[in-house]
Motif scaffolding. Structure first.
Motif, mmCIF file in Angstrom:
data_model
loop_
_atom_site.group_PDB
_atom_site.id
_atom_site.type_symbol
_atom_site.label_atom_id
_atom_site.label_comp_id
_atom_site.label_asym_id
_atom_site.label_seq_id
_atom_site.Cartn_x
_atom_site.Cartn_y
_atom_site.Cartn_z
ATOM 1 N N PRO A 225 0.818 -1.226 0.000
ATOM 2 C CA PRO A 225 0.000 0.000 0.000
ATOM 3 C C PRO A 225 0.848 1.270 0.000
ATOM 4 C CG PRO A 225 -0.982 -1.625 1.452
ATOM 5 C CD PRO A 225 0.334 -2.198 1.018
ATOM 6 N N THR A 226 1.907 1.284 0.791
ATOM 7 C CA THR A 226 2.786 2.452 0.823
ATOM 8 C C THR A 226 3.515 2.633 -0.505
ATOM 9 O OG1 THR A 226 3.108 2.236 3.205
ATOM 10 C CG2 THR A 226 4.758 3.506 1.993
ATOM 11 N N GLY A 227 4.009 1.513 -1.060
ATOM 12 C CA GLY A 227 4.704 1.579 -2.343
ATOM 13 C C GLY A 227 3.802 2.069 -3.458
ATOM 14 N N LEU A 228 2.558 1.623 -3.485
ATOM 15 C CA LEU A 228 1.610 2.044 -4.509
ATOM 16 C C LEU A 228 1.287 3.532 -4.386
ATOM 17 C CD1 LEU A 228 -0.636 -1.118 -4.397
ATOM 18 C CD2 LEU A 228 0.610 -0.322 -6.423
ATOM 19 N N LYS A 229 1.225 4.031 -3.169
ATOM 20 C CA LYS A 229 0.980 5.467 -2.984
ATOM 21 C C LYS A 229 2.144 6.283 -3.535
ATOM 22 C CE LYS A 229 -2.012 4.944 1.073
ATOM 23 N NZ LYS A 229 -2.127 5.121 2.547
ATOM 24 N N GLU A 230 3.364 5.753 -3.411
ATOM 25 C CA GLU A 230 4.528 6.430 -3.987
ATOM 26 C C GLU A 230 4.463 6.425 -5.509
ATOM 27 O OE1 GLU A 230 7.124 8.162 -2.535
ATOM 28 O OE2 GLU A 230 5.749 8.042 -0.824
ATOM 29 N N VAL A 231 4.067 5.282 -6.072
ATOM 30 C CA VAL A 231 3.929 5.189 -7.531
ATOM 31 C C VAL A 231 2.888 6.189 -8.031
ATOM 32 C CG1 VAL A 231 3.150 3.686 -9.414
ATOM 33 C CG2 VAL A 231 4.704 2.793 -7.659
ATOM 34 N N ALA A 232 1.827 6.373 -7.276
ATOM 35 C CA ALA A 232 0.743 7.281 -7.690
ATOM 36 C C ALA A 232 1.200 8.734 -7.749
ATOM 37 C CB ALA A 232 -0.431 7.140 -6.741
ATOM 38 N N LYS A 233 2.364 9.044 -7.219
ATOM 39 C CA LYS A 233 2.876 10.411 -7.299
ATOM 40 C C LYS A 233 3.369 10.749 -8.703
ATOM 41 C CE LYS A 233 4.241 10.666 -2.421
ATOM 42 N NZ LYS A 233 5.381 10.803 -1.461
ATOM 43 N N TYR A 234 3.676 9.710 -9.513
ATOM 44 C CA TYR A 234 4.183 9.989 -10.857
ATOM 45 C C TYR A 234 3.466 9.210 -11.962
ATOM 46 C CZ TYR A 234 6.849 5.661 -10.043
ATOM 47 O OH TYR A 234 7.217 4.363 -9.766
ATOM 48 N N ALA A 235 2.618 8.254 -11.611
ATOM 49 C CA ALA A 235 1.949 7.430 -12.628
ATOM 50 C C ALA A 235 0.453 7.400 -12.369
ATOM 51 C CB ALA A 235 2.518 6.017 -12.624
ATOM 52 N N GLN A 236 -0.276 7.033 -13.419
ATOM 53 C CA GLN A 236 -1.730 6.915 -13.315
ATOM 54 C C GLN A 236 -2.200 5.460 -13.238
ATOM 55 O OE1 GLN A 236 -0.371 9.267 -15.812
ATOM 56 N NE2 GLN A 236 -0.479 10.553 -13.979
ATOM 57 N N GLY A 237 -1.273 4.545 -13.376
ATOM 58 C CA GLY A 237 -1.657 3.149 -13.334
ATOM 59 C C GLY A 237 -0.468 2.239 -13.150
ATOM 60 N N VAL A 238 -0.765 0.945 -12.974
ATOM 61 C CA VAL A 238 0.273 -0.066 -12.789
ATOM 62 C C VAL A 238 -0.004 -1.253 -13.704
ATOM 63 C CG1 VAL A 238 0.938 0.548 -10.441
ATOM 64 C CG2 VAL A 238 -1.015 -0.952 -10.793
ATOM 65 N N GLY A 239 1.089 -1.866 -14.161
ATOM 66 C CA GLY A 239 1.002 -3.039 -15.011
ATOM 67 C C GLY A 239 1.727 -4.204 -14.368
ATOM 68 N N PRO A 240 1.064 -4.938 -13.484
ATOM 69 C CA PRO A 240 1.721 -6.060 -12.814
ATOM 70 C C PRO A 240 1.611 -7.348 -13.618
ATOM 71 C CG PRO A 240 -0.479 -5.815 -11.947
ATOM 72 C CD PRO A 240 -0.314 -4.725 -12.990
ATOM 73 N N SER A 241 2.512 -8.268 -13.397
ATOM 74 C CA SER A 241 2.302 -9.623 -13.897
ATOM 75 C C SER A 241 1.106 -10.212 -13.163
ATOM 76 C CB SER A 241 3.552 -10.483 -13.705
ATOM 77 O OG SER A 241 3.924 -10.531 -12.341
ATOM 78 N N LYS A 242 0.472 -11.209 -13.760
ATOM 79 C CA LYS A 242 -0.801 -11.720 -13.256
ATOM 80 C C LYS A 242 -0.729 -12.197 -11.810
ATOM 81 C CE LYS A 242 -1.219 -14.698 -16.624
ATOM 82 N NZ LYS A 242 -1.746 -15.745 -17.535
ATOM 83 N N ASP A 243 0.426 -12.742 -11.416
ATOM 84 C CA ASP A 243 0.509 -13.359 -10.094
ATOM 85 C C ASP A 243 0.434 -12.349 -8.953
ATOM 86 O OD1 ASP A 243 3.163 -12.725 -11.228
ATOM 87 O OD2 ASP A 243 3.893 -13.360 -9.268
ATOM 88 N N TYR A 244 0.643 -11.066 -9.226
ATOM 89 C CA TYR A 244 0.435 -10.062 -8.192
ATOM 90 C C TYR A 244 -1.035 -10.006 -7.783
ATOM 91 C CZ TYR A 244 5.055 -7.840 -8.549
ATOM 92 O OH TYR A 244 6.403 -7.568 -8.502
ATOM 93 N N ILE A 245 -1.912 -10.357 -8.728
ATOM 94 C CA ILE A 245 -3.352 -10.226 -8.504
ATOM 95 C C ILE A 245 -3.981 -11.557 -8.103
ATOM 96 C CG2 ILE A 245 -5.541 -9.667 -9.640
ATOM 97 C CD1 ILE A 245 -3.912 -7.706 -11.390
ATOM 98 N N ILE A 246 -3.692 -12.603 -8.871
ATOM 99 C CA ILE A 246 -4.175 -13.947 -8.564
ATOM 100 C C ILE A 246 -3.009 -14.906 -8.787
ATOM 101 C CG2 ILE A 246 -5.821 -15.774 -9.124
ATOM 102 C CD1 ILE A 246 -7.726 -13.636 -10.166
ATOM 103 N N PRO A 247 -2.438 -15.452 -7.751
ATOM 104 C CA PRO A 247 -1.315 -16.386 -7.924
ATOM 105 C C PRO A 247 -1.684 -17.537 -8.857
ATOM 106 C CG PRO A 247 -1.525 -15.758 -5.627
ATOM 107 C CD PRO A 247 -2.734 -15.204 -6.331
ATOM 108 N N PHE A 248 -0.717 -17.952 -9.667
ATOM 109 C CA PHE A 248 -0.961 -18.971 -10.691
ATOM 110 C C PHE A 248 -1.491 -20.253 -10.069
ATOM 111 C CE2 PHE A 248 0.494 -21.993 -14.060
ATOM 112 C CZ PHE A 248 -0.209 -21.416 -15.110
ATOM 113 N N ASN A 249 -2.450 -20.855 -10.765
ATOM 114 C CA ASN A 249 -3.122 -22.089 -10.339
ATOM 115 C C ASN A 249 -3.930 -21.928 -9.049
ATOM 116 O OD1 ASN A 249 -2.642 -23.908 -12.442
ATOM 117 N ND2 ASN A 249 -0.587 -24.381 -11.685
#
Length: 373
Positions: free
Chosen positions: A269-293
């Protein structure tokens, strides 16, 4: 340090004098609004044509992609071209061309030793002698029929392709552009950033009409883009996306400075707030959202949305080889499994993603329909 060579007067001059302005005959649709969930043609329709070719991009457009994704590297003479990597031995026929036999080199790119042929060692005229090939022929044998037929396109050609479709149909196709290995290209005096902004500023289509996302696995070049876009305000629809590699990996520009921040740190959460200071979005690999299998989402989307960031994961591929076990159609790795691919994508749509990268936009279009508002 990226040299700040973009001048406001230069961008305004490009914006006002480019002949391309006279080619746009279809008026921008004032009611155009980006879909609430977007389909991004990953390297074009790369499940159906060799990736990063005009033919792959056109197929993605024809099959319903909202955006097409060029990954950009530079030639020796500073022309931006579309390749997933600057090493092109595996995605072109250059290894078979005797005139380039002496160009094979071994280099260190972002800490990795690579042997092959590199775009920055070829002029555009030389690169035009090279033809694209399928990157994973064992898994996509149908694409092998297109080997040695298609050129490596420039960014200008890709913009004109999208513009032509808009002029003909009135449909806006966005560009989702990645700068590849920016710190490395800065180190060899072929920095991508200013070149990209100048190229986008040349065309009315990319200045005023089409939505533009600029993405990077590095951090500092995205911050540079933020500063330049705020300073010059020439590109009206450009947004920035922070890409996420493996969780234990450190962004290449951070690693070059001896910093220890990993992508996992940037996903908190803290890291994402830092990213939001310069970007409008994030492009993670799928496993950040739903781990494979698995079929259980993490808190990544919730945390990203709390930071007001869009979430566009990568990469959704239709072959059994790439699908979770629960969604495979058979044990045949190269067999396309449309039903399973739809199920996988819809799992992510249900989780709340704002879009996704797919190698087969036609399947993505089918999967997304129930989730469009």
């Amino acid at each position: 340090m990226i040299k700040k060579t973009i001048l406001l007067t230069a961008l305004i001059g490009l914006a006002g004098c480019n002949d391309d302005d006279n080619k746009i005959v279809v008026k921008p649709n004032p009611t155009y609004k980006e879909p609430n969930v977007i389909i991004i043609g990953h390297r074009g329709a790369s499940a159906l044509r060799p990736e990063h070719t005009l033919e792959a991009y056109q197929k993605a457009i024809d099959d319903g992609a909202d955006f097409i994704e060029p990954d950009l590297v530079s030639t020796k003479d500073g022309v931006l071209v579309a390749r997933h990597e600057n090493e092109i031995g595996g995605t072109t026929n250059i290894s078979t061309l005797t005139q380039f036999a002496d160009r094979q080199k071994t280099k260190i790119i972002d800490g990795q030793q690579l042997k092959g042929w590199f775009t920055e060692d070829l002029s555009l005229n030389e690169l035009n002698q090279v033809k694209a090939r399928e990157r994973i022929p064992d898994l996509r044998p149908g694409n092998v029929q297109y080997n040695d037929k298609f050129n490596v396109p420039t960014l200008d050609q890709i913009i004109l392709l999208a513009e032509k479709h808009y002029t003909k149909t009135g449909k806006v196709i966005g560009l989702y552009i990645e700068t590849k290995h920016p710190t490395y290209f800065q180190s060899v005096n072929l920095a991508l950033e200013d070149n990209l902004l100048k190229t986008l500023a040349k065309y009315k289509y990319t200045r005023e009409i089409a939505p533009i996302y600029i993405q990077s696995f590095e951090v500092n070049n995205l911050k540079y883009f933020k500063d330049q876009l705020a300073l010059h305000k020439t590109l009206k629809n450009a947004k920035l996306i922070q890409l996420y590699d493996a969780k234990t990996t450190i962004p290449a520009d951070y690693a070059a400075k001896g910093l220890k921040t990993t992508y996992a740190d940037m996903a908190t959460p803290t890291g994402l707030k830092e990213v939001a200071k310069y970007a409008q979005g994030v492009g993670p690999s799928k496993d950040y959202i739903i781990p494979f299998n698995t079929q259980t989402p993490t808190n990544f989307i919730k945390d990203a949305h709390a930071a007001k960031l869009k979430v566009h994961p990568y990469t959704f591929r239709p072959e059994n080889n790439f699908l979770p076990n629960a969604f495979k159609c058979s044990a045949k790795a190269a067999e396309k499994c449309e039903a399973g691919s739809i199920k996988e994508m819809q799992l992510f749509f249900k989780a709340g993603v704002d879009g996704l990268f797919t190698d087969d936009p036609a399947i993505g279009r089918k999967a997304v329909q129930p989730y469009l508002k």
